[in-house]
Design an enzyme around this catalytic site. Structure first.
Site, PDB file in Angstrom:
ATOM      1  N   ASP A 121       0.586 -17.466  -4.856  1.00 56.29           N
ATOM      2  CA  ASP A 121       1.195 -16.385  -5.656  1.00 56.29           C
ATOM      3  C   ASP A 121       0.100 -15.672  -6.427  1.00 56.29           C
ATOM      4  O   ASP A 121      -0.130 -15.943  -7.606  1.00 56.29           O
ATOM      5  CB  ASP A 121       2.257 -16.969  -6.601  1.00 56.29           C
ATOM      6  CG  ASP A 121       2.872 -15.880  -7.473  1.00 56.29           C
ATOM      7  OD1 ASP A 121       2.770 -14.687  -7.103  1.00 56.29           O
ATOM      8  OD2 ASP A 121       3.444 -16.231  -8.523  1.00 56.29           O
ATOM      9  N   HIS A 155       1.328  -8.900  -3.771  1.00 60.23           N
ATOM     10  CA  HIS A 155       0.345  -7.881  -3.382  1.00 60.23           C
ATOM     11  C   HIS A 155       1.109  -6.571  -3.187  1.00 60.23           C
ATOM     12  O   HIS A 155       1.530  -6.237  -2.086  1.00 60.23           O
ATOM     13  CB  HIS A 155      -0.389  -8.301  -2.102  1.00 60.23           C
ATOM     14  CG  HIS A 155      -1.543  -7.401  -1.778  1.00 60.23           C
ATOM     15  ND1 HIS A 155      -2.815  -7.616  -2.258  1.00 60.23           N
ATOM     16  CD2 HIS A 155      -1.605  -6.263  -1.049  1.00 60.23           C
ATOM     17  CE1 HIS A 155      -3.613  -6.660  -1.815  1.00 60.23           C
ATOM     18  NE2 HIS A 155      -2.907  -5.819  -1.088  1.00 60.23           N
ATOM     19  N   ASP A 180       0.851  -1.198   0.000  1.00 64.06           N
ATOM     20  CA  ASP A 180       0.000   0.000   0.000  1.00 64.06           C
ATOM     21  C   ASP A 180       0.888   1.249   0.000  1.00 64.06           C
ATOM     22  O   ASP A 180       2.108   1.156   0.000  1.00 64.06           O
ATOM     23  CB  ASP A 180      -0.939  -0.002   1.215  1.00 64.06           C
ATOM     24  CG  ASP A 180      -0.176   0.093   2.524  1.00 64.06           C
ATOM     25  OD1 ASP A 180       0.849  -0.603   2.670  1.00 64.06           O
ATOM     26  OD2 ASP A 180      -0.580   0.872   3.408  1.00 64.06           O
ATOM     27  N   GLU A 238       2.121 -10.390   0.130  1.00 63.43           N
ATOM     28  CA  GLU A 238       2.416  -8.963   0.133  1.00 63.43           C
ATOM     29  C   GLU A 238       3.923  -8.774   0.331  1.00 63.43           C
ATOM     30  O   GLU A 238       4.651  -9.728   0.634  1.00 63.43           O
ATOM     31  CB  GLU A 238       1.629  -8.220   1.242  1.00 63.43           C
ATOM     32  CG  GLU A 238       1.707  -6.701   1.064  1.00 63.43           C
ATOM     33  CD  GLU A 238       0.749  -5.901   1.944  1.00 63.43           C
ATOM     34  OE1 GLU A 238      -0.014  -6.497   2.719  1.00 63.43           O
ATOM     35  OE2 GLU A 238       0.777  -4.653   1.831  1.00 63.43           O
TER      36      GLU A 238
END
Ligand SMILES: [Ca+2]
Ligand SMILES: [Ca+2]
Length: 590
Positions: free
Chosen positions: A559, A517, A201, A568
């Site tokens: 994956d 991710h 993020d 992530e």
């Protein structure tokens, strides 16, 4: 979603790092073609897909249904260079599989090889070689931080196909109501640019920045010889090692997160996670939120450590930078003394509109112990030593929530001349006790890796790598080969000697994560993920509710972009890999 561009072979090497180690596992030209062995047994041979230092232990995992001898064959001419017997088949509890070990530790000649067992497909190719075999991987794991820089454009000359526009200038960050005070009322603005995106993020979290930045600082401080190569970042060619330039990018942001009263905002964040957008398209308002005790103490510890590591480079830093860091560290410590129990919880009413990563921590003795140890080593003020003793924390494997191991790491390396012999023996004894426990687990493990069922929690790969980092602390005190062997085994585990058959670093190994991710990798229109990121690794929680191939703790890995709970990337998972690769490369070159 737009169609993705495929990268031509060698593109990553050409643009990103000075590749040359030849550890990509490509079949060399001119060799005799390898005959395809008959495959009747289900399951794969799993090993370190990058390869092994010549003097390191060398193991592979083989399906339990196989039997007899194994062969190591050259990929150049298919000649058999080593033959050995498989171990007895045993069940490895974390995966529930019957496995055998192939031990070829005594093979030390350099080259590229495959492992062959009757009835099983040949292994991935792997290398045996000198200290340089992990050099490209080491560089890429540091450069991953550059790729996660906030507030800056990444130019093609540094980033190749991963060049991108600047995002998140963070020069107009709003003060959230939970952080408001007389000087900074809710809705007023401040500037806190730079730093690294924490993970997949785009938010920036002080708690996780602390352990990550500290680990990179110590990676350099303990093995400076391993950081002479340049990484092709904007600061390459200046008077500072590139790893320290990278650390300074984040330290500048951390410094800007301190309020005038010494308190430190817990994070800089949007109210909700952004979509799968590039940084330049993710333009939602950003906030600094509530000051927390954990943030103040992790900030204090990291800045104090930075002062010591950067001190030799004082002349290359802006005038007064080190003094600024030291006084910021002390001010944060003082704030935590006055505010010892400000916990951060998004279950609280004042944070109910914040839905991004929490990094909540309900036990802060370890944060007090760590900050006290770092401030003692930097200032030599006995009151901090006393605070470390008062915290009375036994050592443990470090993690973002559990940082007392970092205090022991610093004290064991730098404290000997500052404490009594008895006190130092106690510190060193804690480090050795932890390492001896890890070694016992390694020796007792069916797969000869110190990963037990309870180690498969969110970010299990970082548990493996932080165990290895602590083994190296014991090795620095007492260079005993079992510490090193157990550390190598944990590296092997992350690089493919695990039951998933993945090398858990993007871009490295024959089979590595293609869909981490990671918002930039997902949104950038390049098929390959950005290289050099360690993914979280298997754990059975499956909190993202994706469809997993297996539920066993060591096999529950996927994956897929969907799998934020196993696939992530984060800055604190890469950092111990950087440390470990620098350490093992340096030790192998001795
Ligand atoms: Ca530099
Ligand atoms: Ca804690």
């Amino acid at each position: 979603m737009p169609a993705k561009r495929l990268l031509p072979t060698g593109f990553i090497c050409a643009f990103l790092i000075a590749c040359g180690g030849g550890n990509s596992g490509n079949t060399p030209e001119g060799g005799t073609p390898t005959p395809t062995p008959s495959v009747a047994i289900e399951g794969l041979i799993r090993l370190n897909q990058l390869g092994y230092h010549s003097q390191a232990p060398k193991l592979a995992l083989v399906p339990g249904a196989a039997s007899g001898d194994f062969e190591v064959v050259s990929t150049v001419d298919n000649s058999v260079v080593y033959t050995g017997s498989l171990s007895a088949a045993e069940v490895w509890q974390p995966s529930g599989e019957r496995l055998r070990r192939a031990d070829f530790s005594s093979l030390t000649s350099a080259g590229q090889f495959k492992l062959r067992v009757d009835g099983v497909a040949d292994s991935h190719p792997f290398n045996i070689g000198g200290p340089e075999i992990y050099a490209d991987l080491h560089d890429a794991t540091i450069k991953a931080y550059y790729f996660n820089r906030a507030s800056t454009e990444l130019l093609a000359e540094h980033a190749g196909p991963f060049a991108r526009a600047a995002g998140h200038p963070d020069d107009n960050v709003l003060v959230h109501a939970s952080a408001a005070d007389a000087d900074n009322p809710a809705g007023s603005a401040l500037s806190a640019p730079k730093g690294w995106y924490d993970a997949g993020d785009y938010n920036k979290y002080i708690v996780n920045s602390g352990i990550s930045t500290y680990t990179l600082l110590m990676a350099y401080a303990h093995y400076p010889q391993a950081y002479s190569r340049e990484l092709n970042i904007p600061e390459s060619g200046n008077a500072l090692p590139d790893i320290l330039d990278e650390v300074l990018w984040n330290l500048d942001w951390m410094l800007a997160m301190q309020d005038s009263d010494g308190g430190v905002y817990h994070k800089l964040t949007t109210l909700r996670f952004s979509g799968e957008q590039m940084p330049s398209a993710a333009t939602e308002p950003r906030y600094v939120v509530k000051k927390s005790t954990a943030a103040a103490l992790d900030f204090a510890a990291t800045l104090a450590a930075a002062v010591r590591v950067l001190e030799p480079f004082a002349a290359q830093l802006p005038t007064g930078k080190l003094a600024q860091m030291e006084s910021a560290s002390i001010a944060a410590w003082d704030w935590a003394q006055a505010n010892p129990e400000v916990l951060y919880s998004q279950a609280d009413a004042d944070l109910s509109d914040v839905h991004t990563g929490e990094y909540g921590d309900w036990r802060l003795d370890d944060e007090f112990a760590w900050a006290a140890a770092e401030l003692f080593l930097t200032t030599e003020d006995e009151k901090y030593k006393q605070a470390f003793i008062t915290a009375d924390m036994a050592i443990d494997v470090p993690g973002w929530q559990n940082v007392q191991g970092l205090a022991y790491m610093s004290l064991a390396n730098e404290g000997q001349s500052l404490v009594s012999t008895e006190e130092f023996n106690q510190i060193a004894g804690q480090v050795r006790t932890l390492a001896d426990t890890i070694v016992s687990d390694y020796q007792a493990s069916v797969v000869r890796v110190a990963m037990n069922t309870e180690d498969f929690f969110w970010g299990s790969n970082s548990q493996a790598l932080n165990k290895a980092m602590m083994l190296l602390q014991a090795y620095r005190l007492t260079p005993q080969s079992t510490y090193l062997d157990a550390a190598y085994a944990l590296l092997d585990y992350v690089l493919g000697r695990n039951v998933t058959d993945y090398s858990m670093v993007t871009g490295f190994g024959e089979r590595s994560p293609m869909a981490p991710h990671h918002r930039v990798s997902e949104a950038d229109n390049v098929a390959a993920p950005i290289p050099g990121f360690v993914v979280g690794g298997p754990q059975p929680g499956q909190q993202d509710e994706c469809t997993y191939p297996a539920d066993e703790p060591a096999r529950s890995y996927l994956d897929s972009w969907c799998s934020y709970s196993t696939n992530e990337v984060t800055i604190n998972w890469n950092a111990p890999m950087v440390y470990l690769l620098g350490a093992l490369t340096h030790i192998a070159s001795q």
